[in-house]
Design a protein around this motif. Structure first.
Motif, PDB file in Angstrom:
ATOM      1  N   SER A  71       0.815  -1.223   0.000  1.00  0.00           N
ATOM      2  CA  SER A  71       0.000   0.000   0.000  1.00  0.00           C
ATOM      3  C   SER A  71       0.844   1.267   0.000  1.00  0.00           C
ATOM      4  O   SER A  71       0.358   2.329  -0.384  1.00  0.00           O
ATOM      5  N   SER A  72       2.099   1.174   0.392  1.00  0.00           N
ATOM      6  CA  SER A  72       2.964   2.353   0.401  1.00  0.00           C
ATOM      7  C   SER A  72       3.520   2.684  -0.981  1.00  0.00           C
ATOM      8  O   SER A  72       4.145   3.718  -1.164  1.00  0.00           O
ATOM      9  N   VAL A  73       3.286   1.807  -1.954  1.00  0.00           N
ATOM     10  CA  VAL A  73       3.856   1.990  -3.290  1.00  0.00           C
ATOM     11  C   VAL A  73       2.860   2.702  -4.203  1.00  0.00           C
ATOM     12  O   VAL A  73       1.697   2.315  -4.300  1.00  0.00           O
ATOM     13  N   THR A  74       3.343   3.733  -4.864  1.00  0.00           N
ATOM     14  CA  THR A  74       2.574   4.445  -5.878  1.00  0.00           C
ATOM     15  C   THR A  74       3.420   4.440  -7.144  1.00  0.00           C
ATOM     16  O   THR A  74       4.560   4.880  -7.132  1.00  0.00           O
ATOM     17  N   SER A  75       2.849   3.920  -8.232  1.00  0.00           N
ATOM     18  CA  SER A  75       3.590   3.808  -9.486  1.00  0.00           C
ATOM     19  C   SER A  75       2.614   3.686 -10.650  1.00  0.00           C
ATOM     20  O   SER A  75       1.576   3.033 -10.522  1.00  0.00           O
ATOM     21  N   PRO A  76       2.951   4.271 -11.796  1.00  0.00           N
ATOM     22  CA  PRO A  76       2.100   4.093 -12.972  1.00  0.00           C
ATOM     23  C   PRO A  76       2.025   2.626 -13.413  1.00  0.00           C
ATOM     24  O   PRO A  76       1.111   2.247 -14.135  1.00  0.00           O
ATOM     25  N   ILE A  77       2.961   1.804 -12.984  1.00  0.00           N
ATOM     26  CA  ILE A  77       2.917   0.375 -13.310  1.00  0.00           C
ATOM     27  C   ILE A  77       1.665  -0.256 -12.699  1.00  0.00           C
ATOM     28  O   ILE A  77       1.009  -1.084 -13.330  1.00  0.00           O
ATOM     29  N   ILE A  78       1.311   0.159 -11.488  1.00  0.00           N
ATOM     30  CA  ILE A  78       0.132  -0.396 -10.813  1.00  0.00           C
ATOM     31  C   ILE A  78      -1.135  -0.014 -11.558  1.00  0.00           C
ATOM     32  O   ILE A  78      -2.023  -0.843 -11.763  1.00  0.00           O
ATOM     33  N   GLU A  79      -1.216   1.217 -12.012  1.00  0.00           N
ATOM     34  CA  GLU A  79      -2.389   1.649 -12.777  1.00  0.00           C
ATOM     35  C   GLU A  79      -2.490   0.882 -14.099  1.00  0.00           C
ATOM     36  O   GLU A  79      -3.568   0.424 -14.481  1.00  0.00           O
ATOM     37  N   ALA A  80      -1.365   0.716 -14.797  1.00  0.00           N
ATOM     38  CA  ALA A  80      -1.367  -0.036 -16.056  1.00  0.00           C
ATOM     39  C   ALA A  80      -1.801  -1.480 -15.813  1.00  0.00           C
ATOM     40  O   ALA A  80      -2.557  -2.055 -16.608  1.00  0.00           O
ATOM     41  N   MET A  81      -1.340  -2.070 -14.714  1.00  0.00           N
ATOM     42  CA  MET A  81      -1.747  -3.420 -14.356  1.00  0.00           C
ATOM     43  C   MET A  81      -3.264  -3.468 -14.158  1.00  0.00           C
ATOM     44  O   MET A  81      -3.936  -4.378 -14.645  1.00  0.00           O
ATOM     45  N   GLY A  82      -3.801  -2.468 -13.462  1.00  0.00           N
ATOM     46  CA  GLY A  82      -5.239  -2.421 -13.212  1.00  0.00           C
ATOM     47  C   GLY A  82      -6.057  -2.402 -14.494  1.00  0.00           C
ATOM     48  O   GLY A  82      -7.062  -3.114 -14.607  1.00  0.00           O
ATOM     49  N   TYR A  83      -5.625  -1.613 -15.457  1.00  0.00           N
ATOM     50  CA  TYR A  83      -6.355  -1.566 -16.722  1.00  0.00           C
ATOM     51  C   TYR A  83      -6.264  -2.892 -17.480  1.00  0.00           C
ATOM     52  O   TYR A  83      -7.217  -3.311 -18.135  1.00  0.00           O
ATOM     53  N   ARG A  84      -5.140  -3.576 -17.367  1.00  0.00           N
ATOM     54  CA  ARG A  84      -5.021  -4.911 -17.980  1.00  0.00           C
ATOM     55  C   ARG A  84      -5.969  -5.903 -17.301  1.00  0.00           C
ATOM     56  O   ARG A  84      -6.600  -6.728 -17.963  1.00  0.00           O
ATOM     57  N   LEU A  85      -6.089  -5.808 -15.971  1.00  0.00           N
ATOM     58  CA  LEU A  85      -7.000  -6.698 -15.248  1.00  0.00           C
ATOM     59  C   LEU A  85      -8.446  -6.453 -15.686  1.00  0.00           C
ATOM     60  O   LEU A  85      -9.219  -7.398 -15.850  1.00  0.00           O
ATOM     61  N   ILE A  86      -8.800  -5.196 -15.882  1.00  0.00           N
ATOM     62  CA  ILE A  86     -10.145  -4.868 -16.377  1.00  0.00           C
ATOM     63  C   ILE A  86     -10.349  -5.491 -17.757  1.00  0.00           C
ATOM     64  O   ILE A  86     -11.377  -6.113 -18.031  1.00  0.00           O
ATOM     65  N   GLU A  87      -9.352  -5.332 -18.643  1.00  0.00           N
ATOM     66  CA  GLU A  87      -9.445  -5.917 -19.989  1.00  0.00           C
ATOM     67  C   GLU A  87      -9.631  -7.433 -19.943  1.00  0.00           C
ATOM     68  O   GLU A  87     -10.271  -8.015 -20.811  1.00  0.00           O
ATOM     69  N   GLU A  88      -9.066  -8.067 -18.921  1.00  0.00           N
ATOM     70  CA  GLU A  88      -9.164  -9.527 -18.781  1.00  0.00           C
ATOM     71  C   GLU A  88     -10.425  -9.963 -18.047  1.00  0.00           C
ATOM     72  O   GLU A  88     -10.615 -11.151 -17.787  1.00  0.00           O
ATOM     73  N   GLY A  89     -11.299  -9.008 -17.702  1.00  0.00           N
ATOM     74  CA  GLY A  89     -12.542  -9.343 -17.010  1.00  0.00           C
ATOM     75  C   GLY A  89     -12.348  -9.698 -15.551  1.00  0.00           C
ATOM     76  O   GLY A  89     -13.146 -10.439 -14.980  1.00  0.00           O
ATOM     77  N   CYS A  90     -11.319  -9.157 -14.935  1.00  0.00           N
ATOM     78  CA  CYS A  90     -10.992  -9.489 -13.541  1.00  0.00           C
ATOM     79  C   CYS A  90     -11.104  -8.290 -12.608  1.00  0.00           C
ATOM     80  O   CYS A  90     -10.418  -8.234 -11.589  1.00  0.00           O
ATOM     81  N   SER A  91     -11.944  -7.339 -12.922  1.00  0.00           N
ATOM     82  CA  SER A  91     -12.027  -6.113 -12.136  1.00  0.00           C
ATOM     83  C   SER A  91     -12.795  -6.292 -10.833  1.00  0.00           C
ATOM     84  O   SER A  91     -13.866  -6.879 -10.814  1.00  0.00           O
ATOM     85  N   GLU A  92     -12.240  -5.763  -9.783  1.00  0.00           N
ATOM     86  CA  GLU A  92     -12.903  -5.592  -8.487  1.00  0.00           C
ATOM     87  C   GLU A  92     -12.864  -4.119  -8.109  1.00  0.00           C
ATOM     88  O   GLU A  92     -12.967  -3.773  -6.940  1.00  0.00           O
ATOM     89  N   TYR A  93     -12.697  -3.253  -9.115  1.00  0.00           N
ATOM     90  CA  TYR A  93     -12.575  -1.820  -8.881  1.00  0.00           C
ATOM     91  C   TYR A  93     -13.952  -1.165  -8.839  1.00  0.00           C
ATOM     92  O   TYR A  93     -14.780  -1.422  -9.707  1.00  0.00           O
ATOM     93  N   ALA A  94     -14.168  -0.287  -7.857  1.00  0.00           N
ATOM     94  CA  ALA A  94     -15.417   0.471  -7.778  1.00  0.00           C
ATOM     95  C   ALA A  94     -15.375   1.656  -8.742  1.00  0.00           C
ATOM     96  O   ALA A  94     -16.367   1.975  -9.381  1.00  0.00           O
ATOM     97  N   ALA A  95     -14.209   2.303  -8.845  1.00  0.00           N
ATOM     98  CA  ALA A  95     -14.105   3.505  -9.668  1.00  0.00           C
ATOM     99  C   ALA A  95     -12.926   3.444 -10.635  1.00  0.00           C
ATOM    100  O   ALA A  95     -12.525   4.457 -11.165  1.00  0.00           O
ATOM    101  N   GLY A  96     -12.359   2.292 -10.854  1.00  0.00           N
ATOM    102  CA  GLY A  96     -11.210   2.183 -11.746  1.00  0.00           C
ATOM    103  C   GLY A  96      -9.911   2.201 -10.981  1.00  0.00           C
ATOM    104  O   GLY A  96      -9.853   2.652  -9.836  1.00  0.00           O
ATOM    105  N   PRO A  97      -8.847   1.717 -11.599  1.00  0.00           N
ATOM    106  CA  PRO A  97      -7.546   1.648 -10.923  1.00  0.00           C
ATOM    107  C   PRO A  97      -6.865   3.008 -10.863  1.00  0.00           C
ATOM    108  O   PRO A  97      -7.172   3.904 -11.640  1.00  0.00           O
TER     109      PRO A  97
END
Length: 142
Positions: A71-97
């Motif tokens: 949780s202490s890590v902030t990086s654009p890599i995490i956001e890019a990962m989140g969008y890939r997870l959404i593309e794969e149908g694996c989202s648990e995001y309420a408002a996006g990564p």
């Protein structure tokens, strides 16, 4: 000193200028490789900083290591990962990564791991090299 790592973990008392000198790069390079650093005078202990250029041989982010996903890590890599997870149908995001590792990231990644057939500890939501490589997170550093 020969460059042996792509990342450096900040220790108490470090400055970006000293880190750059230690790794034989310029402060400007450090800032270019770490766009999340808004003020070069403000860094924190345990912050992970890219100190070498990103690999250019691939179009995907290399596995940053399991310790990166905290949780202490902030990086654009995490956001890019989140969008890939959404593309794969694996989202648990309420408002996006976003760029900070969160419980929604962990839950989404656990769905991805289960989709790949992982079970138990191997599907706990902490990325591992095998599942990361299969996700193919686009490179975020130019």
């Amino acid at each position: 000193m020969e460059k042996t790592a792509e990342f450096y973990v900040v220790k108490r008392g470090d400055t970006l200028g000293e880190i750059a000198a230690r790794h034989r790069v310029t402060l400007e390079q450090i800032l270019a490789w770490n766009p999340e650093i808004e003020d070069p005078d403000v860094i924190f202990p345990d912050q992970r900083i890219r100190v070498a250029p990103p690999r250019t041989h691939g179009t995907y982010e290399p596995f940053p290591g399991a310790d990166f996903f905290q949780s202490s890590v902030t990086s654009p890599i995490i956001e890019a990962m989140g969008y890939r997870l959404i593309e794969e149908g694996c989202s648990e995001y309420a408002a996006g990564p976003d760029s900070q590792w969160s419980e929604a990231d962990r839950k989404s990644y656990a769905r991805w791991q289960r989709k790949l057939g992982f079970q138990g500890h191997d599907a706990d939501g902490t990325p591992g090299r095998k599942s990361w490589d299969k996700l193919r997170v686009p490179a975020v550093y130019a």
